[in-house]
Scaffold this active site. Sequence first.
Site, PDB file in Angstrom:
ATOM      1  N   LYS A   1       0.863  -1.185   0.000  1.00 13.03           N
ATOM      2  CA  LYS A   1       0.000   0.000   0.000  1.00 13.03           C
ATOM      3  C   LYS A   1       0.887   1.219   0.000  1.00 13.03           C
ATOM      4  O   LYS A   1       2.044   1.162   0.440  1.00 13.03           O
ATOM      5  CB  LYS A   1      -0.871   0.013   1.257  1.00 13.03           C
ATOM      6  CG  LYS A   1      -2.106   0.891   1.132  1.00 13.03           C
ATOM      7  CD  LYS A   1      -3.227   0.152   0.446  1.00 13.03           C
ATOM      8  CE  LYS A   1      -4.406   1.028   0.144  1.00 13.03           C
ATOM      9  NZ  LYS A   1      -5.546   0.224  -0.341  1.00 13.03           N
TER      10      LYS A   1
ATOM     11  N   ASP B   1      -7.038   4.257  -4.490  1.00 12.05           N
ATOM     12  CA  ASP B   1      -7.721   4.102  -3.202  1.00 12.05           C
ATOM     13  C   ASP B   1      -8.346   5.478  -2.945  1.00 12.05           C
ATOM     14  O   ASP B   1      -8.565   6.237  -3.909  1.00 12.05           O
ATOM     15  CB  ASP B   1      -6.720   3.692  -2.087  1.00 12.05           C
ATOM     16  CG  ASP B   1      -7.424   3.228  -0.810  1.00 12.05           C
ATOM     17  OD1 ASP B   1      -7.861   2.075  -0.755  1.00 12.05           O
ATOM     18  OD2 ASP B   1      -7.562   4.030   0.135  1.00 12.05           O
TER      19      ASP B   1
ATOM     20  N   PHE C   1     -19.521   8.413  -0.696  1.00 12.66           N
ATOM     21  CA  PHE C   1     -20.113   8.705  -2.010  1.00 12.66           C
ATOM     22  C   PHE C   1     -19.031   8.643  -3.084  1.00 12.66           C
ATOM     23  O   PHE C   1     -19.137   9.213  -4.149  1.00 12.66           O
ATOM     24  CB  PHE C   1     -20.820  10.068  -2.014  1.00 12.66           C
ATOM     25  CG  PHE C   1     -19.914  11.263  -1.868  1.00 12.66           C
ATOM     26  CD1 PHE C   1     -19.386  11.589  -0.624  1.00 12.66           C
ATOM     27  CD2 PHE C   1     -19.598  12.067  -2.954  1.00 12.66           C
ATOM     28  CE1 PHE C   1     -18.544  12.691  -0.476  1.00 12.66           C
ATOM     29  CE2 PHE C   1     -18.769  13.179  -2.824  1.00 12.66           C
ATOM     30  CZ  PHE C   1     -18.232  13.485  -1.571  1.00 12.66           C
TER      31      PHE C   1
END
Length: 445
Positions: free
Chosen positions: A124, A164, A236
Amino acid sequence: MNVDQIMMNLERKHPGEVEYLQAVREVLDSIEDIVNENPQFEAAGIIDRIVEPDRILTFKVPWVDDKGKVNVNLGYRVQFNNAIGPYKGGLRFHPSVNLSILKFLGFEQIFKNSLTTLPMGGGKGGSDFDPKGKSDNEIMRFCQSFMMELHALIGPETDVPAGDIGVGGREIGFLYGMYKKIRKEHTGVLTGKGLNWGGSLIRPEATGFGNVYFAQEMLATRGMSFEGKRVAISGFGNVAWGAALKVAQLGGKVVTISGPDGYIYDETGISGEKIDYMLELRASNNDIVKPYATEFPEAKFFEGKKPWEVKCDVALPCATQNELNEADAKMLVANGCFCVGEGANMPCTPEAIEVFLGNKVLYSPGKASNAGGVATSGLEMSQNSMKYAWSAEEVDQKLHGIMRDIHNQCVKYGTEEDGYVNYMKGANIAGFIKVANAMLDQGIL
Ligand code: NDP
Ligand code: 2IT
């Protein structure tokens, strides 16, 4: 294995890294019995080796804003474990990014990627850069500077980053362009690429779709489907959007989405053009969900509140870590919610998970139910290797098959005596065994 002892040592070595320690504790608690039954794992130091990243790279990212001011952010790549394939995992651009958050995400990614059935290790990266309010040119200059350092650490067979939070198609484009310029090669070094330059169909939808496919499997174990179900979604962004799209397709009714500013309640259901509008909201770089209620006046905006107070059958937390706590979990259960599918990484606190498990809620951890994103990244890598592109139907079918497979792995390792499936335990054990065995095969590294 003495979990408390291992955790004490880790806390001493990495004080204050709360998210990382939280993620490690969850996995160790789940795999304790398996490790005790298989002494070869401890003999080879698998646990001590798997909880520490192979390496962490940090670098500074200087960039010039539109006013000519010089800014400096921090950049990171955590290469956690490459026992079963090249390091693979997203990049997060958010002001909250620090080493603890990237280590928790990288650690989770090891087991998630293992569950996908594809050959990908865990990693990551990201930066504390805040995309909010930045112009496209500022984002481009930041991405270019970030890649000036990152390019030396990654490669299609070494480490393959993706998106991400705060990193979507636009950012991947700028990052890929700079990699290509420096290295002078067109290669599958990043996933989430544009369709015209090596991307895969369905990658944008994949995390949300996969989360809903997984929840579909969980519901089916109790003879249920999404048809007519009320679904509360948080966030969202990319994941929330894909989940809303699939729930609506399957006949469910999405009644909430949320942002850092509060949540939207839309009793008429979020579907069709309203889901398209979510993309506009996200692309605006304003990071507020409130404008939805102006665009669609039948909806209500609840400032500073989380969506977990509404009555729903299914909850899909798709925003960020630790966004659903014990009180939220109790409220959901009291209101009749019986299925919780994590779209985000570690969105439920350990106390919230206890509430779900105690009430026999169908609860899936992110490393199982949001694995569709990285799985489709894996499919993008396959297509890049073949220099060929599958149709949307082919990719979607493969994604669906992978999510079913992950569900089966969780059932295999997580079914308790009374028949209740502890998906958290199942996912942790199944993900761990494959990586641990690969590490055994390869010697002490
Ligand atoms: P996006 O950037 O598209 O959206 C993230 C949403 O969460 C935004 O609404 C964002 O608002 C909000 N958010 C982020 N951090 C916080 C915070 N600290 N407090 C409150 N709200 C916050 O990201 P994605 O949809 O891609 O990611 C959502 C989640 O899904 C993350 O946990 C990510 O790790 C996970 N995930 C993503 C995958 C992918 O393929 N994209 C795959 C698997 C998991 P704001 O930025 O204003 O905070
Ligand atoms: O958390 C995740 O799995 C992602 N952000 C996607 C990673 C990827 O490499 O596609």
